[in-house]
Design a protein around this motif. Structure first.
Motif, PDB file in Angstrom:
ATOM      1  N   LYS A 270       5.881 -32.413   8.382  1.00  0.00           N
ATOM      2  CA  LYS A 270       5.493 -31.544   9.494  1.00  0.00           C
ATOM      3  C   LYS A 270       5.301 -32.340  10.783  1.00  0.00           C
ATOM      4  O   LYS A 270       5.628 -31.852  11.875  1.00  0.00           O
ATOM      5  CB  LYS A 270       4.214 -30.790   9.134  1.00  0.00           C
ATOM      6  N   ALA A 271       4.791 -33.575  10.658  1.00  0.00           N
ATOM      7  CA  ALA A 271       4.604 -34.408  11.853  1.00  0.00           C
ATOM      8  C   ALA A 271       5.951 -34.769  12.474  1.00  0.00           C
ATOM      9  O   ALA A 271       6.109 -34.734  13.701  1.00  0.00           O
ATOM     10  CB  ALA A 271       3.827 -35.670  11.489  1.00  0.00           C
ATOM     11  N   LEU A 272       6.924 -35.098  11.630  1.00  0.00           N
ATOM     12  CA  LEU A 272       8.255 -35.406  12.137  1.00  0.00           C
ATOM     13  C   LEU A 272       8.926 -34.155  12.696  1.00  0.00           C
ATOM     14  O   LEU A 272       9.586 -34.198  13.739  1.00  0.00           O
ATOM     15  CB  LEU A 272       9.117 -36.011  11.028  1.00  0.00           C
ATOM     16  N   GLY A 273       8.753 -33.041  11.997  1.00  0.00           N
ATOM     17  CA  GLY A 273       9.366 -31.785  12.433  1.00  0.00           C
ATOM     18  C   GLY A 273       8.898 -31.327  13.796  1.00  0.00           C
ATOM     19  O   GLY A 273       9.592 -30.565  14.476  1.00  0.00           O
ATOM     20  N   ALA A 292       9.627 -39.899  -5.208  1.00  0.00           N
ATOM     21  CA  ALA A 292       9.997 -38.484  -5.169  1.00  0.00           C
ATOM     22  C   ALA A 292       9.291 -37.771  -4.021  1.00  0.00           C
ATOM     23  O   ALA A 292       9.888 -36.964  -3.304  1.00  0.00           O
ATOM     24  CB  ALA A 292       9.658 -37.813  -6.504  1.00  0.00           C
ATOM     25  N   THR A 293       8.002 -38.100  -3.822  1.00  0.00           N
ATOM     26  CA  THR A 293       7.256 -37.519  -2.704  1.00  0.00           C
ATOM     27  C   THR A 293       7.830 -37.977  -1.381  1.00  0.00           C
ATOM     28  O   THR A 293       7.989 -37.189  -0.441  1.00  0.00           O
ATOM     29  CB  THR A 293       5.772 -37.918  -2.799  1.00  0.00           C
ATOM     30  N   THR A 294       8.151 -39.269  -1.296  1.00  0.00           N
ATOM     31  CA  THR A 294       8.733 -39.826  -0.077  1.00  0.00           C
ATOM     32  C   THR A 294      10.011 -39.090   0.305  1.00  0.00           C
ATOM     33  O   THR A 294      10.192 -38.665   1.451  1.00  0.00           O
ATOM     34  CB  THR A 294       9.034 -41.324  -0.266  1.00  0.00           C
ATOM     35  N   GLY A 300      12.308 -32.790   4.078  1.00  0.00           N
ATOM     36  CA  GLY A 300      11.645 -31.655   4.717  1.00  0.00           C
ATOM     37  C   GLY A 300      11.481 -31.856   6.213  1.00  0.00           C
ATOM     38  O   GLY A 300      11.635 -30.917   7.004  1.00  0.00           O
ATOM     39  N   GLY A 301      11.166 -33.082   6.629  1.00  0.00           N
ATOM     40  CA  GLY A 301      10.995 -33.363   8.055  1.00  0.00           C
ATOM     41  C   GLY A 301      12.296 -33.271   8.820  1.00  0.00           C
ATOM     42  O   GLY A 301      12.349 -32.707   9.921  1.00  0.00           O
ATOM     43  N   ARG A 304      13.555 -29.777   9.518  1.00  0.00           N
ATOM     44  CA  ARG A 304      12.820 -29.111  10.598  1.00  0.00           C
ATOM     45  C   ARG A 304      13.365 -29.456  11.981  1.00  0.00           C
ATOM     46  O   ARG A 304      13.021 -28.796  12.969  1.00  0.00           O
ATOM     47  CB  ARG A 304      11.326 -29.483  10.519  1.00  0.00           C
ATOM     48  N   LEU A 305      14.220 -30.491  12.045  1.00  0.00           N
ATOM     49  CA  LEU A 305      14.846 -30.874  13.314  1.00  0.00           C
ATOM     50  C   LEU A 305      16.269 -30.332  13.419  1.00  0.00           C
ATOM     51  O   LEU A 305      17.093 -30.840  14.178  1.00  0.00           O
ATOM     52  CB  LEU A 305      14.864 -32.405  13.444  1.00  0.00           C
ATOM     53  N   GLN A 306      16.538 -29.289  12.660  1.00  0.00           N
ATOM     54  CA  GLN A 306      17.885 -28.724  12.575  1.00  0.00           C
ATOM     55  C   GLN A 306      18.478 -28.370  13.943  1.00  0.00           C
ATOM     56  O   GLN A 306      19.664 -28.575  14.201  1.00  0.00           O
ATOM     57  CB  GLN A 306      17.853 -27.467  11.698  1.00  0.00           C
TER      58      GLN A 306
END
Length: 415
Positions: A270-273, A292-294, A300-301, A304-306
């Motif tokens: 979310k911070a990157l997005g 896997a979390t990384t 996900g980030g 969000r920059l699509q």
């Protein structure tokens, strides 16, 4: 006569074009053939930039005299052939280069830090110094005060560099547009507030970011309102990644971000997005634990920059690929199938389920399942997923060994 002059002109221009491919020593030899070749070999266009790649200098005095004679402004010593050891040639170089007063840009090869220190004093007119393969372990920046016209400064050691003076020595470089200080030990203990005074900076590369102060983003980065490119290396452990990304999203001119060997923590997506100003992005996670979390956070980030991302480079280490292959072999495949299994390349990474997706531009990305479940995603499938969800983005997945992560950049990867 008209045909003769025309043919002569064509021949002159053709030779001038061909001579651009000659090394310095070959160019000097060609000038000995005849008067016409001598005039062509002395053309200013051929000497404005001199590159010594795959060449060995036997006399820096002679080279300096030639560069001064032809008014050379750019000297590139990268990949120059050095004698065994190489250190004995640099005192002669430092003495000789002083007389080349037209020089404005220099790229150094494997040299001691003393060469850079002496160069700053002997050639204060320099506008660009690129020294990213410094051989020794310590350097004094005090002599660099003389570089009042410097626009680009890049310092990096092959084995880590300790500064015997603070970076306050750089504070008078008011014309500085490009600054790179990587592989410098204890950079966090320096007066990093000096960086905020370089208000003309367009690109900034910093290494050893783990222990940077919490206010690095809010009180230093945000003041660089002309910054277009930011590269940060080794942001691990206590690194204030979220505070840095908070600053990044508020920097209107910043379009390129490179995070190399960074710990990717929960909430990174979310911070990157939120950094909708970023158009070019390079991420190389550390992959020390919770891979896997990384990968879930990175994916996900980025999704969000699509709407804004034009280039995306994702660095995946060979060490992660090997561990994932071992996990698949030992934990997910029945023993009776192991012998029948076709030998593959093992190019897969773990991602928390559900794998982040964007069905349309307004859809939300689903969070990871509780309790966590892992999906093994092949790199070709990951590439396809990214291309489908980022149709206007140029995507590249890099497979690299950990020791080579520092050498990766967006420019090298997409060209």
């Amino acid at each position: 006569m008209d045909n003769y002059l025309q043919n002569l002109s064509y021949g002159y221009n053709t030779l001038l074009y061909v001579f651009q491919y000659l090394k310095v020593q070959d160019l000097l030899r060609a000038g000995c053939v005849c008067t016409m070749w001598r005039d062509i070999a002395s053309h200013p266009m051929l000497w404005r930039t001199v590159r010594m790649k795959n060449s060995q200098v036997h006399s820096f005095e002679g080279l300096a005299n030639t560069l001064k004679k032809h008014g050379t402004r750019h000297l590139d010593l990268r990949k120059m052939l050095l004698p065994t050891g190489g250190d004995e040639i640099w005192p002669e170089f430092s003495r000789a280069i002083e007389r080349v007063d037209m020089l404005r840009r220099i790229e150094l090869c494997r040299c001691p830090a003393s060469v850079v220190e002496k160069l700053a004093v002997s050639n204060p007119q320099l506008e660009v110094i690129n020294a990213v393969t410094i051989k020794c372990e310590s350097m004094d920046l005090e002599s660099l005060k003389a570089l009042t016209h410097i626009k680009e400064l890049r310092l990096k050691s092959t084995g880590g560099l300790t500064l015997t003076s603070n970076i306050d020595s750089l504070k008078d470089m008011k014309c500085l547009k490009h600054l790179s200080l990587t592989s410098i030990r204890d950079l966090d203990s320096m007066n990093l507030n000096v960086i905020s005074e370089f208000t003309n900076l367009e690109s900034l590369d910093l290494g050893e970011c783990t222990d940077f102060p919490k206010n690095f983003g809010s009180e230093i980065l945000v003041k660089l309102d002309k910054l277009e490119k930011l590269r940060l290396e080794k942001g691990q452990g206590n690194c204030y990644t979220f505070e840095i990304l908070e600053a990044v999203k508020n920097m209107a001119h910043l379009e390129q971000l490179e995070l190399v060997n960074f710990d990717i923590k929960s909430g990174f997506d979310k911070a990157l997005g939120a950094c909708q100003n970023i158009k070019k992005l390079l991420i190389i996670p550390t992959y020390i634990s919770q891979s896997a979390t990384t990968n879930h956070m990175v994916l996900g980030g980025v999704l969000r920059l699509q709407k804004t991302l034009s280039h995306f480079v994702w660095g995946v280490t060979l060490e992660l690929l090997r561990v994932t292959e071992l996990f698949v072999d030992q934990c997910e495949e029945p023993k009776e199938k192991k012998e029948k299994k076709q030998v593959g390349n093992g190019d897969s990474i773990p991602v928390l389920k559900p794998v982040p997706l964007l069905k349309d531009k307004d859809s939300e990305i689903a969070p990871a399942l509780e309790p966590p479940q892992v999906e093994i995603l092949a790199l070709p499938s990951l590439q396809k997923l990214l291309m489908q969800n980022l149709p206007t983005t140029r995507v590249k997945i890099l497979k690299i060994p950990f020791h080579a992560t520092w050498r990766q950049s967006i420019t090298d990867s997409v060209n």
